[in-house]
Design an enzyme around this catalytic site. Structure first.
Site, short mmCIF file in Angstrom:
data_model
loop_
_atom_site.label_atom_id
_atom_site.label_comp_id
_atom_site.label_asym_id
_atom_site.label_seq_id
_atom_site.Cartn_x
_atom_site.Cartn_y
_atom_site.Cartn_z
N TRP A 1 54.72 -13.84 -40.02
CA TRP A 1 53.39 -14.22 -40.53
C TRP A 1 53.31 -13.75 -41.99
CZ3 TRP A 1 48.55 -10.86 -40.17
CH2 TRP A 1 47.40 -11.60 -40.49
N ASP B 1 52.75 -6.65 -32.90
CA ASP B 1 51.59 -7.46 -33.25
C ASP B 1 51.32 -8.35 -32.06
OD1 ASP B 1 49.64 -9.03 -34.30
OD2 ASP B 1 50.69 -9.53 -36.16
N LYS C 1 41.92 -15.33 -31.03
CA LYS C 1 42.38 -16.58 -30.40
C LYS C 1 42.00 -16.63 -28.92
CE LYS C 1 44.83 -15.99 -34.13
NZ LYS C 1 44.99 -16.61 -35.38
C1 LMR Z 1 47.39 -17.82 -38.76
O1 LMR Z 1 48.54 -17.36 -38.79
O2 LMR Z 1 47.12 -18.97 -39.14
C2 LMR Z 1 46.28 -16.96 -38.24
O3 LMR Z 1 46.77 -15.76 -37.80
C3 LMR Z 1 45.14 -16.84 -39.17
C4 LMR Z 1 45.43 -16.04 -40.39
O4 LMR Z 1 44.65 -15.13 -40.69
O5 LMR Z 1 46.43 -16.29 -41.07
#
Ligand code: LMR
Length: 397
Positions: A130, A211, A246
């Site tokens: 992420w 996470d 979510k």
């Molecule tokens: C995402 O990866 O789209 C979500 O976790 C929202 C975010 O805050 O990035």
């Protein structure tokens, strides 16, 4: 003074959302940010949440501050949801939880705590991960390292590469793992692989930081916690960052938690005191509403059953859409095999599209997906899937 300030680049996920909002094309499709949408393209408020809110509205008697670590009942339910009620970690009283503003808040509190208490230790994250992970831990002052994760050749997990890299990590380094529904790839380790990860972490004395933002979106609430429970062996320390954005659809209420599992009760209490110190100098104490909703739902048998049903519905819809998407792609005459998309778990699909193709989709068709090629499957519907496949066909040819 402010004349010297340089403009920062837009966020790679939330920045796209902004661009989508400003796009006048009536046929635009938003598959960027990880937000669940129903068949009509709406992000609903869950019925169990509405019901809990009604009850809270009637019973709430004060708006006074919460304690620094938040609501005690909420923190306890968070631990039980992850570990079940019988787990050794809970029986030994060696886990402490602090309520945080969202999963991002939990990650940042964890980062500040680690930077303070374990100066110089590196954090290893999967490649890819992420995009906000590196932002958060860099801001906290933690040096970053990466381990391979995605195998392009098989569209699966590069488990050998991952383990080889992690074997190089010095004792005490932090290993960031995605508890389930890996973001962005949607590829999770198998139970056997989790066991090997657990062995490695234990043997090399590494600190796992999980996470855990998608519990219930993969295979089920308990199934999705299997990796986490495998890691939590007797005496093993770990940190877990939870999010209820979510699985409760509570995105804008910012409901998260950080759980620290220590080797024993006394060190857990010391860790809690440090987490409180970090929180106090950061945002003082968390907001109550979202956590009160989660606590109310989890504490009530009827509301809990309603929640599990609504969560299963979201999960099933996403899996149905994965199949529809793969079927439509092959029916549209695209040669490339996209069947791997059906094996991925959670909200995201790692499509294999490159940055140029992603840009072309956005510029020519107002189809918004993240630069890595990550598609929010929950944003696909019967209504937009044909246009999406048409766009993918165009950029692949
Ligand atoms: C995402 O990866 O789209 C979500 O976790 C929202 C975010 O805050 O990035």
């Amino acid at each position: 003074m402010f004349q010297q300030v340089q403009t920062a680049p837009p966020d790679s996920i939330l920045g796209l959302n902004e661009a989508f909002r400003n796009d006048p094309n009536p046929e635009k499709i938003n598959l960027s940010v990880g937000v669940y949408k129903d068949e009509k393209g709406v992000t609903p408020v869950l019925k169990c949440v509405k019901e809990a809110e009604k009850r809270l509205l009637e019973s709430e008697s004060t708006k006074s501050y919460l304690p620094i670590d938040g609501r005690a009942g909420y923190n306890e339910s968070v631990r039980e949801l992850m570990f079940g009620t019988e787990h050794e970690v809970l029986a030994a009283n060696r886990a402490v939880t602090v309520q945080t503003p969202g999963g991002t808040g939990a990650l940042r509190v964890a980062g500040d705590f680690l930077a303070d208490s374990f100066k110089g230790r590196a954090l290893w994250h999967s490649q890819p991960t992420w995009p906000n992970h590196p932002n958060i831990f860099t801001a906290a002052g933690i040096p970053l390292k990466t381990y391979p994760y995605f195998d392009k050749a098989t569209n699966g997990l590069d488990f050998t590469g991952m383990m080889e890299a992690l074997r190089q990590a010095p004792k005490g380094d932090i290993i960031l793992l995605h508890g389930c529904c890996h973001n962005p790839t949607g590829i999770d380790p198998t139970p056997e692989q989790w066991k090997e990860i657990g062995d490695l972490v234990q043997e090399k004395e590494l600190l796992p930081l999980l996470d855990f933002a998608y519990q219930g979106f993969g295979d089920g609430l308990k199934e999705d916690a299997a990796g986490l429970r495998e890691i939590a062996r007797p005496g093993q320390e770990m940190l877990i960052c939870s999010s209820f954005s979510k699985n409760f659809g509570l995105y804008n209420e910012r409901v998260g938690a950080l759980t620290a599992v220590a080797a024993d009760e006394a060190s857990a209490a010391a860790v809690l005191s440090q987490l409180k110190k970090v929180i106090r100098s950061n945002y003082s104490n968390p907001p109550t509403h979202g956590a009160a909703v989660v606590e109310t739902v989890l504490a009530d048998t009827g509301l809990n059953a309603m929640w599990e049903e609504e969560l299963a519905h979201m999960r099933d819809r996403i899996n149905g859409i994965r199949k529809l998407f793969v079927d439509k792609i092959s029916a549209s005459g695209i040669d490339q095999d996209f069947s791997f998309i059906q094996k991925q778990k959670g909200m995201f699909s790692f499509s294999g599209l490159n940055q140029m193709q992603v840009d072309q989709l956005r510029n020519e068709m107002s189809i918004y997906i993240v630069g890595s090629g990550r598609i929010n499957v929950a944003g696909i519907s019967e209504a937009n899937v044909d246009r999406l496949c048409e766009g993918i066909k165009k950029v692949l040819s």
